[in-house]
Design a protein around this motif. Structure first.
Motif, PDB file in Angstrom:
ATOM      1  N   GLN A  32       8.558   9.203   2.117  1.00 13.19           N
ATOM      2  CA  GLN A  32       7.271   9.134   1.433  1.00 13.19           C
ATOM      3  C   GLN A  32       6.429   7.987   1.980  1.00 13.19           C
ATOM      4  OE1 GLN A  32       5.843  11.272  -0.612  1.00 13.19           O
ATOM      5  NE2 GLN A  32       4.025   9.954  -0.645  1.00 13.19           N
ATOM      6  N   ASN A  51       0.812  -1.225   0.000  1.00  9.90           N
ATOM      7  CA  ASN A  51       0.000   0.000   0.000  1.00  9.90           C
ATOM      8  C   ASN A  51       0.840   1.267   0.000  1.00  9.90           C
ATOM      9  OD1 ASN A  51       1.014  -0.052   2.589  1.00  9.90           O
ATOM     10  ND2 ASN A  51      -0.981  -0.104   3.624  1.00  9.90           N
ATOM     11  N   GLY A  52       2.148   1.131  -0.123  1.00 17.54           N
ATOM     12  CA  GLY A  52       3.031   2.291  -0.177  1.00 17.54           C
ATOM     13  C   GLY A  52       3.448   2.815   1.175  1.00 17.54           C
ATOM     14  N   ALA A  53       2.941   2.214   2.254  1.00 16.18           N
ATOM     15  CA  ALA A  53       3.280   2.657   3.607  1.00 16.18           C
ATOM     16  C   ALA A  53       4.469   1.867   4.138  1.00 16.18           C
ATOM     17  CB  ALA A  53       2.086   2.484   4.537  1.00 16.18           C
ATOM     18  N   ARG A 104       5.011   9.153   5.215  1.00 18.71           N
ATOM     19  CA  ARG A 104       3.880  10.042   4.942  1.00 18.71           C
ATOM     20  C   ARG A 104       2.622   9.220   4.632  1.00 18.71           C
ATOM     21  NH1 ARG A 104       2.670  15.231   3.086  1.00 18.71           N
ATOM     22  NH2 ARG A 104       4.844  15.836   3.371  1.00 18.71           N
ATOM     23  N   ARG A 105       2.805   8.200   3.789  1.00 17.03           N
ATOM     24  CA  ARG A 105       1.663   7.357   3.439  1.00 17.03           C
ATOM     25  C   ARG A 105       1.129   6.643   4.672  1.00 17.03           C
ATOM     26  NH1 ARG A 105      -2.825   7.074   1.051  1.00 17.03           N
ATOM     27  NH2 ARG A 105      -3.435   5.021   0.248  1.00 17.03           N
ATOM     28  N   GLU A 121      -1.014   9.068   6.535  1.00 18.94           N
ATOM     29  CA  GLU A 121      -2.268   9.296   5.818  1.00 18.94           C
ATOM     30  C   GLU A 121      -3.247   8.150   6.076  1.00 18.94           C
ATOM     31  OE1 GLU A 121      -0.345  11.783   2.031  1.00 18.94           O
ATOM     32  OE2 GLU A 121      -0.859   9.657   1.842  1.00 18.94           O
TER      33      GLU A 121
END
Length: 807
Positions: A647, A605-607, A650-651, A654
């Motif tokens: 990044q 999921n990009g996290a 940040r994800r 979020e």
């Protein structure tokens, strides 16, 4: 914003004047630093806190019936920890690891329970002071109560029958007493009785015609409030090896006229023009390793000496001593925001907070909240061996939430985030005392539970430096009970203190403690199938993952938080050994082992991946963001040095969302600031100041601030106050990467402002002024022979003696 690095070379001719001298030069009168209300407190979270680091009081401000709830920082249940808590724990370690490496998380969970110990002890309320004041038949008018945090004085005023009455209360660190002055217009209008009671075992006696004493005994054990299976949760055992702590409270009434009488229940004052009450208290606590009963200090003698010395001084001297002492620390930092907009000081604080919650802009309230955190730290962290706990030094419950202990998977550390950066380094010392103590008990725990070298601390500790995993020998969930990184995280505070002060004498003393934590890690780490060093068992505090689609697990291998903390610890010790030019062989070991640690990974999921595998979240909005430890408080992830990981961080934020408990919101403020996103940090900061009324206990619905600005977990936890203050500083000044970054995460809402006296790593003191969102001027004063690297928009630099001025 494009960041330019400008190397500023400056030859220092001399050291700066002492911090005290500088504080005197900038100790300008700070306005708008008052919490005020137009009615008495009806609940504890409306009352106002005063404290001297040892003696705390919550002032309710009642007219006819004033309640002042009292605490003493060292008054805890229990006694020194047992040498042997769970002698069979080690027998389950290898079996637990085998199950986890085989992916049998359910079995790993059950085996981890067999490696649990006992619960911590509890911080206790001392007593209640009750002042019953007699008036005429008229109703009171003109009521006003406040807490002036610039002077650390709580005041209540009101008028009855045309006579104005006034109560002023402060807790003096200089004289170690709580001082209460009651006055009125005209002569001989003070008529009252003063009594006291306690939830603990106690007796009261008339020590003299104007003095009342309360003598008591603390329980030998208190079961945490979240445990409901014990028939006797509050235990006074006469059969234990170490009986409970003794304590005494003394109350002395002093008047120049009128009449004073005292019996075993109360002091009665009639027809006095002015009344001075002095409160002195002490416990028999004599250190984490001494039985407070048979090896305890003489609490009666200590309380009597404090009282006698204070009683020999007039009120004017007591007041001046208090102000001189408090201002020495508090006045080091001043802060104003958006001064072009009139502050809303005409509104009572509860109404002001409610308006803010409904969307009103109030930069003055935000600045007040920042300074309130500094006020609370000065008021709650000045006692040897007793750092600020989950509630600072203010607690009314005999079974307080989470035992009001030292929760070391975030909360006790969070209490001290503002200590260095907001120029209150001295307040850090009680935490260092605790770290030293748990390094001793933790060595015993490491040996008994894991047959490991070094020392370890788990999820909880207390004034007795408890270090074992909690859970009551298998009754607790390993998601919070079995966590092994508390000592390692605490060592970051030792290193941070050195970074801010450049105090090598301190570092020489701290280094063996840090090394001991690393020695435990070296024994705790094992290799996985790919040859990486991992932790096992491993948890991400209080969180749960899903595996096999629907099964819940909480114990696994190499959680991201574990690996981040160990990387941070190894890095700091490597740097410390270089600073001290010592222990090169051990340094080389850590350098090699650090390269073998399991790396950070980014999930589908990009996290940033929280677990060893890319498990799904059981609670996607969980309050803990433990896997972002490497972003904050550590500095292994940053937008400049590790943009891809930044990044992913940040994800992560979020996906976690912008809600959470009070302390969770405060941590996110700091994290968004580290990502240089001031507007998002500010959004979370506003959420931190959402009005929460007493009685709200569902922390899953999010936290905020009570009417007295105490942080609402809910219930009250002071860590959110401290981390909120640190978050503001993080938006305005960062220095974790070796340079001084001015206004790195300035939110658009703070159009103009000025802050003086912040500290940057490298032993710099920094003043910053800005307007229209742009830096106007910054002054950096070095307190060591250092050459700072400043990160900011291109600005001309002026070297002025021992200062660097950026315009």
């Amino acid at each position: 914003m494009v960041q330019l690095h400008t190397q500023l070379t400056i030859v220092m001719k001399r050291l700066l004047l002492s911090l005290l001298c500088f504080a005197s030069s900038v100790a300008l009168a700070q306005k708008d630093l008052t919490l005020w209300y137009n009615q008495p407190a009806t609940t504890w979270t409306e009352a106002l806190p005063v404290g001297n680091g040892r003696l705390g009081a919550m002032v309710f401000g009642g007219v006819e019936n004033e309640l002042i709830q009292l605490n003493e920082a060292t008054l805890w249940s229990g006694g020194p920890v047992n040498k042997s808590v769970n002698p069979t724990a080690f027998n389950y370690l290898a079996k637990t690891r085998e199950a986890l490496f085989n992916g049998d998380y359910a079995k790993g969970n059950e085996l981890a329970k067999q490696q649990q110990g006992l619960y911590s002890e509890s911080f206790l309320p001392l007593a209640d002071l009750l002042i019953q004041q007699q008036f005429g038949s008229s109703k009171p008018s003109g009521f006003y109560r406040n807490l002036n945090i610039n002077d650390a004085i709580a005041t209540t005023t009101f008028t009855v029958d045309g006579i104005q009455y006034k109560r002023e209360i402060f807790s003096s660190a200089a004289d170690q007493v709580i001082v209460i002055r009651i006055s009125a217009d005209g002569k001989k209008n003070i008529n009252c009785s003063i009594g006291t009671t306690s939830q603990l075992h106690f007796t009261t006696n008339a020590s003299s015609k104007n003095q009342l004493s309360l003598t008591g005994k603390a329980p030998t054990h208190i079961v945490p409030s979240y445990v409901d299976y014990e028939k006797q949760p509050v235990q006074y055992s006469d059969t234990s090896d170490c009986k409970g702590m003794r304590f005494q409270l003394l109350i002395k009434a002093i008047t120049k006229d009128g009449m004073i009488e005292t019996n075993s229940d109360a002091i009665t004052v009639k027809n006095a023009t002015e009344l001075l009450l002095l409160l002195s208290a002490a416990t028999s606590f004599n250190g984490y390793d001494k039985c407070p009963d048979k090896e305890g200090k003489n609490e009666q003698q200590m309380a009597a000496v404090f009282l006698a010395k204070a009683a020999a001084k007039p009120y004017s001297i007591l007041l001046q001593n208090h102000l001189n002492d408090f201002h020495k620390y508090f006045n080091r930092v001043s802060f104003t925001l958006n001064k072009e907009v009139p502050a809303k000081t005409n509104l009572p604080t509860d109404e002001r907070l409610e308006a803010y919650t409904n969307g009103s802009a109030d930069a003055g309230l935000e600045a007040l909240y920042f300074q309130y955190g500094r006020y609370l730290l000065i008021a709650s962290s000045r006692t040897t061996g007793a750092p600020a706990n989950l509630q600072g030094i203010w607690n009314k419950e005999i079974r307080p939430p989470w035992s009001s202990n030292y929760t070391s998977n975030i909360n006790v550390q969070m209490n001290y985030w503002p200590a260095e950066v907001t120029n209150l380094s001295e307040m850090h010392q009680p935490l260092f005392d605790l770290i030293k103590n748990v390094s001793v008990t933790g060595a015993n725990t490491a040996k008994e539970f894991y047959h490991a070298n070094g020392w370890v601390v788990h999820h909880n500790s207390d004034i007795w430096a408890m270090s074992n995993p909690v859970g009551d020998l298998g009754k607790g969930s390993p998601s919070w009970a079995n966590w092994y990184m508390g000592g390692n995280w605490l060592c970051r505070h030792l290193w941070e203190h050195y970074l801010y002060t450049n105090d090598k004498v301190f570092l020489q003393k701290a280094y063996p403690i840090m090394k001991g934590a690393a020695l435990f890690c070296l024994d705790w780490l094992i290799k996985d199938k790919d040859g990486y060093l991992v932790t096992s068992p491993s948890t991400s505090p209080e969180n749960v993952f899903l595996y096999d689609s629907v099964k819940q697990g909480n114990v696994s291998i190499a959680t991201t938080m574990d690996m981040g903390i160990i990387k941070d610890l190894f890095s700091n010790i490597i740097d410390a050994s270089r600073q001290l030019s010592t222990d090169a062989a051990f340094r080389d070991i850590l350098i090699k082992k650090k390269q073998q640690l399991y790396p950070f990974k980014i999930g589908a999921n990009g996290a940033l991946q929280e677990w060893y595998k890319d498990f799904k979240e059981e609670d996607p909005h969980h309050r803990h963001t433990s896997h972002l430890y490497a972003l904050h408080p550590a500095n292994q992830i940053s937008p400049a040095a590790t943009p891809e990981l930044a990044q992913a961080a940040r994800r992560t934020l979020e996906l976690r969302g912008d809600d959470g408990t009070g302390w969770s919101l405060a941590w996110k403020v700091n994290m968004w600031a580290r990502l240089l996103d001031g507007d998002h940090a500010y959004k979370l900061f506003r959420n931190l100041l959402r009005l929460t009324r007493d009685g709200a206990t569902n922390y899953n619905k999010g936290g905020g601030a009570y009417p007295n600005l105490f942080d609402a977990h809910p219930p009250f936890q002071i860590d959110g106050n401290f981390a909120g203050t640190a978050g503001v500083a993080e938006m305005l000044l960062q220095s974790q990467d070796g340079d001084i970054n001015l206004l790195p995460a300035l939110p658009a809402a703070w159009r103009s402002g000025k802050i003086t006296g912040l500290k940057a790593r490298g032993n710099y003191e920094v003043d910053i002024e800005w307007a229209n969102g742009e830096l106007v001027k910054a002054t950096i004063r070095s307190q060591s022979h250092n050459k700072p690297l400043v990160k900011l928009k291109s600005k001309p630099v002026q070297i002025d003696g021992n200062r660097i001025v950026v315009r």
